[in-house]
Design an enzyme around this catalytic site. Structure first.
Site, PDB file in Angstrom:
ATOM      1  N   GLU A 229       0.843  -1.188   0.000  1.00  9.01           N
ATOM      2  CA  GLU A 229       0.000   0.000   0.000  1.00  9.01           C
ATOM      3  C   GLU A 229       0.881   1.241   0.000  1.00  9.01           C
ATOM      4  O   GLU A 229       2.104   1.157   0.142  1.00  9.01           O
ATOM      5  CB  GLU A 229      -0.966  -0.017   1.190  1.00  9.01           C
ATOM      6  CG  GLU A 229      -1.971  -1.158   1.100  1.00  9.01           C
ATOM      7  CD  GLU A 229      -3.018  -1.140   2.196  1.00  9.01           C
ATOM      8  OE1 GLU A 229      -3.053  -0.162   2.970  1.00  9.01           O
ATOM      9  OE2 GLU A 229      -3.809  -2.098   2.276  1.00  9.01           O
TER      10      GLU A 229
ATOM     11  N   HIS B 299      -9.064  10.063   2.561  1.00  7.83           N
ATOM     12  CA  HIS B 299      -8.641   8.960   1.695  1.00  7.83           C
ATOM     13  C   HIS B 299      -8.821   9.404   0.249  1.00  7.83           C
ATOM     14  O   HIS B 299      -9.854   9.977  -0.107  1.00  7.83           O
ATOM     15  CB  HIS B 299      -9.485   7.712   1.976  1.00  7.83           C
ATOM     16  CG  HIS B 299      -8.877   6.460   1.447  1.00  7.83           C
ATOM     17  ND1 HIS B 299      -8.821   6.169   0.101  1.00  7.83           N
ATOM     18  CD2 HIS B 299      -8.295   5.422   2.089  1.00  7.83           C
ATOM     19  CE1 HIS B 299      -8.215   4.994  -0.065  1.00  7.83           C
ATOM     20  NE2 HIS B 299      -7.892   4.523   1.133  1.00  7.83           N
TER      21      HIS B 299
ATOM     22  N   ARG C 147      -0.928   9.144   1.476  1.00  6.26           N
ATOM     23  CA  ARG C 147      -2.323   9.496   1.199  1.00  6.26           C
ATOM     24  C   ARG C 147      -2.553  10.995   1.065  1.00  6.26           C
ATOM     25  O   ARG C 147      -3.359  11.427   0.246  1.00  6.26           O
ATOM     26  CB  ARG C 147      -3.229   8.938   2.304  1.00  6.26           C
ATOM     27  CG  ARG C 147      -3.431   7.451   2.178  1.00  6.26           C
ATOM     28  CD  ARG C 147      -4.350   6.933   3.256  1.00  6.26           C
ATOM     29  NE  ARG C 147      -4.565   5.501   3.078  1.00  6.26           N
ATOM     30  CZ  ARG C 147      -5.211   4.742   3.940  1.00  6.26           C
ATOM     31  NH1 ARG C 147      -5.724   5.276   5.042  1.00  6.26           N
ATOM     32  NH2 ARG C 147      -5.362   3.458   3.718  1.00  6.26           N
TER      33      ARG C 147
ATOM     34  N   HIS D 228     -11.637  10.323   6.202  1.00  4.50           N
ATOM     35  CA  HIS D 228     -11.419   8.897   6.441  1.00  4.50           C
ATOM     36  C   HIS D 228     -10.945   8.570   7.848  1.00  4.50           C
ATOM     37  O   HIS D 228     -11.416   7.611   8.442  1.00  4.50           O
ATOM     38  CB  HIS D 228     -10.400   8.382   5.425  1.00  4.50           C
ATOM     39  CG  HIS D 228     -10.184   6.902   5.460  1.00  4.50           C
ATOM     40  ND1 HIS D 228     -11.193   5.983   5.242  1.00  4.50           N
ATOM     41  CD2 HIS D 228      -9.061   6.162   5.706  1.00  4.50           C
ATOM     42  CE1 HIS D 228     -10.721   4.760   5.323  1.00  4.50           C
ATOM     43  NE2 HIS D 228      -9.432   4.836   5.627  1.00  4.50           N
TER      44      HIS D 228
ATOM     45  N   ARG E 198      -1.639   9.440   8.586  1.00  5.44           N
ATOM     46  CA  ARG E 198      -1.503   8.027   8.954  1.00  5.44           C
ATOM     47  C   ARG E 198      -0.995   7.185   7.791  1.00  5.44           C
ATOM     48  O   ARG E 198      -1.527   7.249   6.685  1.00  5.44           O
ATOM     49  CB  ARG E 198      -2.864   7.495   9.422  1.00  5.44           C
ATOM     50  CG  ARG E 198      -2.847   6.020   9.755  1.00  5.44           C
ATOM     51  CD  ARG E 198      -4.187   5.575  10.310  1.00  5.44           C
ATOM     52  NE  ARG E 198      -5.259   5.651   9.332  1.00  5.44           N
ATOM     53  CZ  ARG E 198      -5.595   4.674   8.498  1.00  5.44           C
ATOM     54  NH1 ARG E 198      -4.904   3.542   8.491  1.00  5.44           N
ATOM     55  NH2 ARG E 198      -6.610   4.811   7.676  1.00  5.44           N
TER      56      ARG E 198
END
Length: 406
Positions: free
Chosen positions: A134, A249, A290, A349, A384
């Site tokens: 990811e 997100h 992100r 998110h 995050r």
């Protein structure tokens, strides 16, 4: 918990309530029944603990919606130090390095504990744990369950563990409306349900209420996630930190639904790209952190370009094999990810800030604890790292429980 006809008339917030029926909890009261709260309650065994949840277990919790998985350095080419470096880099200078190292070091053991509880994590043909990639991770270290059903699987495990633990009492359909204090700190919880309001008296309250994304117009969160834990903590006098830091997100499915279906970052980890409606690249690196990807998509939209996720060439007809829940959401919206561009946009998110806690989960109010998304541990910083939230919930719930047991 046995009802009592006693009344409260002590200093602090208790003294403002008048006469209320009191229920005495035998031990700590956990407010919230997502992954963090249920694991904390289970890990407190054999000490008695009461979990109160406004909804039935497994309902209206962000845990069950988590697709991406749980990050941990368990691969043969990986190391917790590399995981820590990625977390610090993504956090843009606001992480607490000591907390980051501590949580990432505990990652492999946390995975072993979840497996021992019965978690069915995906495995490869050789039986080894399957590892996904990811954004902003330098290694494939994200563990999944049923492709994109990781949160649902971990929530299943946590619910089952809590229900089979004799020391855990679960009370559903009850909502905490205030944490009560007196001169010594926490004294109980003011709760409401089907009947009249009552006080649940306890000297230890654990807030595990999740985030606040449901407050936003565009969100991937359950609409019930409205920052309840933050409000309870502030009214009790606790210090909060970084509450302005909310992660958006990049890829929420933009099909007019509220909340918006999430399209996991793991889809890009398997090669899907971000493009405009005309097919031009929308970002330079679709697996950047992100905040970087979300800003790029927002800039494209501000310039008048629709933004889409393109998985046609990389996944095509195999999309549903990897991501069955996402494919189902797409098809419900009239889209086939094997042949269609998927319209996506950034959406609220995850809350990086929250109730300030120390390494064990203590807040600044004696007897008040916080864990999970409502807590600010210092792990996430300003942004995050993907799939670190389920890791934090698992590691920190166990540490909180171990401290309370001592």
């Amino acid at each position: 918990m046995a009802p009592s006809s006693s009344t409260l008339s002590t200093p602090g917030t208790l003294g403002t309530l008048g006469t209320l029926e009191i229920t005495y909890a035998e031990g700590p009261v956990v407010v919230g029944a997502g992954l963090a709260g249920l694991l904390a309650a289970t890990a407190l065994s054999p000490f008695p603990v009461t979990v109160i949840s406004p909804a039935p277990l497994g309902v209206d919790t962000s845990t069950g919606w988590a697709q991406g998985g749980i990050a941990a350095a368990v691969g043969p080419d990986d190391d917790p130090a590399l995981h820590a470096e990625d977390t610090l880099r993504a956090g843009a200078g606001l992480c607490d390095p000591e907390v980051v190292r501590s949580v990432t070091d505990a990652g492999p053991e946390a995975i072993s504990w979840l497996l021992a509880l019965g978690a069915r994590l995906d495995r490869g043909p050789d039986g080894a744990l399957a590892l996904g990639l990811e954004g902003a991770h330098c290694r494939r270290r994200v563990l999944h369950a049923a492709g994109d059903g990781s949160g649902a699987e971990l929530l299943r495990v946590a619910v089952a563990a809590a229900r089979r633990t004799p020391s855990v009492t679960v009370v559903e359909g009850v909502r905490a409306v205030r944490v009560l204090t007196d001169a010594h700190g926490v004294a109980g919880v003011l709760a409401e349900g089907a009947g009249p309001r009552r006080v649940v008296a306890t000297r230890s309250v654990i807030l595990a209420t999740g985030g606040l994304g449901g407050l936003y117009a565009h969100t991937t969160n359950p609409l019930a996630s409205r920052g309840q834990g933050l409000a309870l903590a502030v009214r009790a006098g606790a210090v909060v930190r970084d509450v302005e830091l909310v992660q958006f997100h990049p890829t929420a499915l933009d099909v007019g639904l509220d909340p918006m279906p999430l399209v996991s970052e793991a889809v890009r980890g398997e090669g899907a790209t971000l493009v405009t409606a005309s097919g031009a690249p929308a970002v330079t690196d679709p697996l950047a952190a992100r905040d970087v990807v979300a800003h790029a998509l927002w800039a494209a939209r501000q310039a008048g370009h629709a933004t889409c996720l393109d998985a046609r060439a990389t996944l095509g007809p195999r999309f549903g094999d990897h991501f069955p829940a996402i494919e189902s959401a797409c098809r419900a919206a009239g889209l086939d990810p094997s042949v269609d561009l998927l319209p996506v946009r950034p959406a609220a998110h995850y809350a990086m800030g929250g109730v300030l806690v120390d390494a064990a989960g203590r807040t600044t109010v004696p007897g008040l604890w916080a864990v999970g998304e409502c807590a600010s541990t210092g792990l996430h910083g300003a942004n995050r790292l993907a799939s670190n939230s389920l890791l934090e919930a698992t590691v920190c719930s166990r540490r909180l429980a171990a401290t309370l047991r001592d």
